[in-house]
Structure formats: C-alpha cells, structure tokens
Write a protein that holds these residues in place. Structure first.
Motif, short mmCIF file in Angstrom:
data_model
loop_
_atom_site.label_atom_id
_atom_site.label_comp_id
_atom_site.label_asym_id
_atom_site.label_seq_id
_atom_site.Cartn_x
_atom_site.Cartn_y
_atom_site.Cartn_z
N HIS A 45 0.85 -1.19 0.00
CA HIS A 45 0.00 0.00 0.00
C HIS A 45 0.89 1.24 0.00
O HIS A 45 1.87 1.31 0.73
CB HIS A 45 -0.92 0.04 1.22
CG HIS A 45 -1.68 1.32 1.34
ND1 HIS A 45 -2.85 1.57 0.65
CD2 HIS A 45 -1.42 2.45 2.05
CE1 HIS A 45 -3.28 2.78 0.93
NE2 HIS A 45 -2.44 3.33 1.79
N LEU A 46 0.53 2.20 -0.83
CA LEU A 46 1.22 3.49 -0.86
C LEU A 46 0.21 4.59 -0.62
O LEU A 46 -0.87 4.60 -1.23
CB LEU A 46 1.89 3.73 -2.22
CG LEU A 46 2.99 2.77 -2.69
CD1 LEU A 46 3.47 3.18 -4.08
CD2 LEU A 46 4.15 2.75 -1.71
N ASP A 47 0.55 5.51 0.27
CA ASP A 47 -0.32 6.67 0.47
C ASP A 47 -0.25 7.60 -0.74
O ASP A 47 -1.26 8.21 -1.13
CB ASP A 47 0.10 7.44 1.72
CG ASP A 47 -0.18 6.65 3.00
OD1 ASP A 47 -1.17 5.88 3.00
OD2 ASP A 47 0.58 6.80 3.96
N GLU A 48 0.95 7.69 -1.32
CA GLU A 48 1.15 8.62 -2.44
C GLU A 48 2.25 8.12 -3.36
O GLU A 48 3.23 7.52 -2.91
CB GLU A 48 1.52 10.01 -1.91
CG GLU A 48 1.79 11.05 -2.98
CD GLU A 48 2.23 12.39 -2.39
OE1 GLU A 48 3.26 12.94 -2.84
OE2 GLU A 48 1.56 12.87 -1.45
N LEU A 49 2.07 8.35 -4.65
CA LEU A 49 3.10 8.04 -5.64
C LEU A 49 3.25 9.24 -6.56
O LEU A 49 2.28 9.67 -7.19
CB LEU A 49 2.71 6.81 -6.47
CG LEU A 49 3.62 6.47 -7.65
CD1 LEU A 49 5.00 6.05 -7.17
CD2 LEU A 49 3.00 5.38 -8.52
N LYS A 50 4.46 9.78 -6.61
CA LYS A 50 4.75 10.90 -7.50
C LYS A 50 5.56 10.40 -8.68
O LYS A 50 6.54 9.67 -8.51
CB LYS A 50 5.56 11.98 -6.77
CG LYS A 50 5.97 13.14 -7.66
CD LYS A 50 6.89 14.12 -6.92
CE LYS A 50 7.35 15.24 -7.85
NZ LYS A 50 8.28 16.18 -7.17
N VAL A 51 5.14 10.75 -9.90
CA VAL A 51 5.88 10.38 -11.10
C VAL A 51 6.09 11.62 -11.96
O VAL A 51 5.25 12.52 -12.01
CB VAL A 51 5.17 9.29 -11.91
CG1 VAL A 51 5.17 7.98 -11.16
CG2 VAL A 51 3.76 9.70 -12.30
N LYS A 52 7.23 11.63 -12.63
CA LYS A 52 7.57 12.74 -13.53
C LYS A 52 6.86 12.55 -14.86
O LYS A 52 6.82 11.45 -15.41
CB LYS A 52 9.09 12.77 -13.73
CG LYS A 52 9.59 13.89 -14.61
CD LYS A 52 11.11 13.89 -14.66
CE LYS A 52 11.65 12.66 -15.36
NZ LYS A 52 13.10 12.70 -15.54
N LYS A 53 6.30 13.62 -15.39
CA LYS A 53 5.65 13.55 -16.70
C LYS A 53 6.72 13.50 -17.79
O LYS A 53 7.87 13.87 -17.59
CB LYS A 53 4.74 14.76 -16.89
CG LYS A 53 3.51 14.70 -15.99
CD LYS A 53 2.85 16.04 -15.81
CE LYS A 53 2.20 16.53 -17.08
NZ LYS A 53 1.43 17.79 -16.83
N GLY A 54 6.31 13.02 -18.95
CA GLY A 54 7.22 12.89 -20.08
C GLY A 54 6.84 11.69 -20.91
O GLY A 54 6.42 11.79 -22.05
N GLU A 55 6.96 10.49 -20.27
CA GLU A 55 6.59 9.27 -20.97
C GLU A 55 5.49 8.55 -20.18
O GLU A 55 5.71 7.53 -19.54
CB GLU A 55 7.80 8.36 -21.20
CG GLU A 55 7.52 7.37 -22.31
CD GLU A 55 8.75 6.63 -22.78
OE1 GLU A 55 8.58 5.60 -23.45
OE2 GLU A 55 9.89 7.08 -22.50
N ILE A 56 4.31 9.15 -20.25
CA ILE A 56 3.11 8.61 -19.62
C ILE A 56 2.11 8.30 -20.72
O ILE A 56 1.82 9.14 -21.57
CB ILE A 56 2.53 9.60 -18.60
CG1 ILE A 56 3.51 9.75 -17.42
CG2 ILE A 56 1.16 9.16 -18.12
CD1 ILE A 56 3.10 10.77 -16.40
N TYR A 57 1.58 7.08 -20.72
CA TYR A 57 0.66 6.63 -21.77
C TYR A 57 -0.71 6.35 -21.17
O TYR A 57 -0.84 5.56 -20.24
CB TYR A 57 1.19 5.36 -22.43
CG TYR A 57 2.54 5.52 -23.08
CD1 TYR A 57 2.66 5.90 -24.42
CD2 TYR A 57 3.71 5.29 -22.35
CE1 TYR A 57 3.90 6.05 -25.01
CE2 TYR A 57 4.96 5.45 -22.94
CZ TYR A 57 5.04 5.82 -24.28
OH TYR A 57 6.28 5.98 -24.86
N LEU A 58 -1.74 7.02 -21.70
CA LEU A 58 -3.11 6.77 -21.29
C LEU A 58 -3.70 5.68 -22.16
O LEU A 58 -3.77 5.82 -23.39
CB LEU A 58 -3.95 8.05 -21.41
CG LEU A 58 -3.47 9.28 -20.62
CD1 LEU A 58 -4.45 10.42 -20.80
CD2 LEU A 58 -3.26 8.96 -19.14
N ILE A 59 -4.13 4.60 -21.54
CA ILE A 59 -4.76 3.49 -22.25
C ILE A 59 -6.25 3.57 -21.96
O ILE A 59 -6.67 3.44 -20.80
CB ILE A 59 -4.17 2.14 -21.80
CG1 ILE A 59 -2.66 2.13 -22.02
CG2 ILE A 59 -4.83 0.98 -22.54
CD1 ILE A 59 -1.94 0.99 -21.35
#
Length: 245
Positions: A174-188
């Motif tokens: 379980h994670l309370d929060e996950l931060k990711v950098k934008k750039g190579e994000i794919y919406l399926i």
C-alpha cells in the motif's frame, strides 16, 4: 558465387525499407501521440510488425498537418524520454555495451554515469541522446510495479496518485502517495475515453551530472471512472486511431 559486401548491404536495405509487400509493409500494433508544447509538432511513439516477423518501434516527430507514417531513417535515436519534450529540446536515453554485454556482463563493473552524449537536429528541435553502459543501465531498471489508485492530481511537471494498492501480489503493498515525472506517460483508454490503465516509464537522472538513478516502470488502474480529458496534454501520450491502408 560470393555476393560483394556492398551489394549485400544494398539488398538488405531494399528488403527493410523498400516498398511493396514483405518487409516494406508494416502493420501498426500501437500508436500514441504527444503534442510538443509551443510548436505545431507531434511526437509519436509506435510499435509495428512487418514481414518475416521484423519489428519497428520508437519515436518520430511529425507536423500536425502530416498523416502518420513509419519513417525509419528519421526515428529518434533513443529508447526512452528522460524529460518532457519542448520546442527547444527533446532528451532521451539509450545504452551500449561498453564491454558489458554477453559473457562480459558479470566481469564488468557497473557504470551509471553518461558514457557519451550525442546531439542532433530533427524538425528544428535539438535531440539530445545520453548513452549509458548496458550493465549500469540494466542494474538501475526496476521491476514492473502495478497499483490501483483512488485519486490523482496534476502539476505542470508531475502526476501525484493517492491511496494506491498492489492488488496483484500475494503481499500487496500500500502506498499513500506516488509521484511520477511527466514525459513518458501513456493513457490506455476504451472507446468512451475512459482510462483503463496508465503506463508510466520514468527515467530519473541526477540534475547536474545526469548520472542514471533509476528506470521505473509502473502500471496504474483507476478504482473509479476516470476520463482521459481529466489529464492535460503536457508530457502525456494519448492513443491514436491506427491508420489503415
């Protein structure tokens, strides 16, 4: 009779790039597009298959007035993005052996610094490719992470996901929060433009030295109905209807 080496290469190029049936024909299996901020250009990521199980995949820049087409000579020379593309620079990473492939892998010492940086121009944009040692790159590649998330928020350069659960592992994290950098994000998404999954490849480099910190791969599934329109266009790829001949 032996074929002269130059003729052999010419024949190979004809088979790979030539028109007509066989290896010159490509069947596109996936196609995503991201608008390059401040320009009329679009960055495409594609995967395609040709005759004799030949595979082509990578990034290509086209103007928004152009129809998508596979153009292997103009494919960008890296595997993954390391920053959000913009009108000045597109930055990416790749790797090469540097005496760490095959039998030499475990004999080599992993190196995480940049081995070489190449600069090029494509569609009036600077293309910066940082090349890393194969072993160093592979040792910084994390396994695939999978989570279901409750909610998210977006800033100019990052996405934040909240209340995440790994529902696929025996001892799900379980994670309370996950931060990711934008750039190579794919919406399926489905036909109603609802998000089914979000695929994230996050290449993190040290700010000053550009030493490789990690190559993170994450699959996220929304717990509740989420529309792709809830996400901005900056640093995010969206699916494109695959053109048919």
């Amino acid at each position: 009779m032996k074929i002269p080496i130059i003729l052999f290469y010419l024949l190979s190029l004809f088979l790979i790039y030539g028109c007509g049936t066989g290896l010159g024909e490509w069947s596109i299996s996936s196609l995503y597009a991201q608008k390059i901020e401040g320009t009329s250009k679009i960055l495409y990521k594609y995967d395609a298959w040709g005759g004799r199980d030949s595979n082509a995949n990578g990034f290509i820049i086209l103007d928004s007035t152009e129809s998508f087409k596979i153009d292997l000579p103009n494919e960008l020379p890296f595997y993954n993005l390391s920053e959000i593309p913009n009108k000045i620079n597109i930055e990416g990473v790749t790797h090469d052996c540097y005496n760490s492939c095959g039998d030499d892998y475990y004999k080599s010492t992993p190196i995480f610094k940049v081995m070489k940086t190449e600069n090029d121009i494509n569609n009036d944009i600077n293309i910066i490719t940082r090349i890393y040692q194969y072993r160093g790159y592979s040792e910084k590649t994390n396994g695939l992470e999978r989570y279901v998330f409750e909610s998210f928020k977006e800033t100019r350069d990052s996405l934040f996901f909240f209340d995440l659960n790994d529902v696929e592992s025996m001892n799900g994290q379980h994670l309370d929060e996950l931060k990711v950098k934008k750039g190579e994000i794919y919406l399926i998404e489905n036909k109603n433009h609802e998000i089914e999954k979000i695929s994230i490849i996050e290449i993190k480099l040290a700010n000053k030295t550009k030493e490789l910190i990690h190559d993170r791969n994450v699959f996220l599934t929304p717990k509740y109905k989420t529309k792709s329109s809830q996400f901005s266009e900056r640093g995010i790829f969206r699916p494109v209807k695959i053109p048919h001949k």
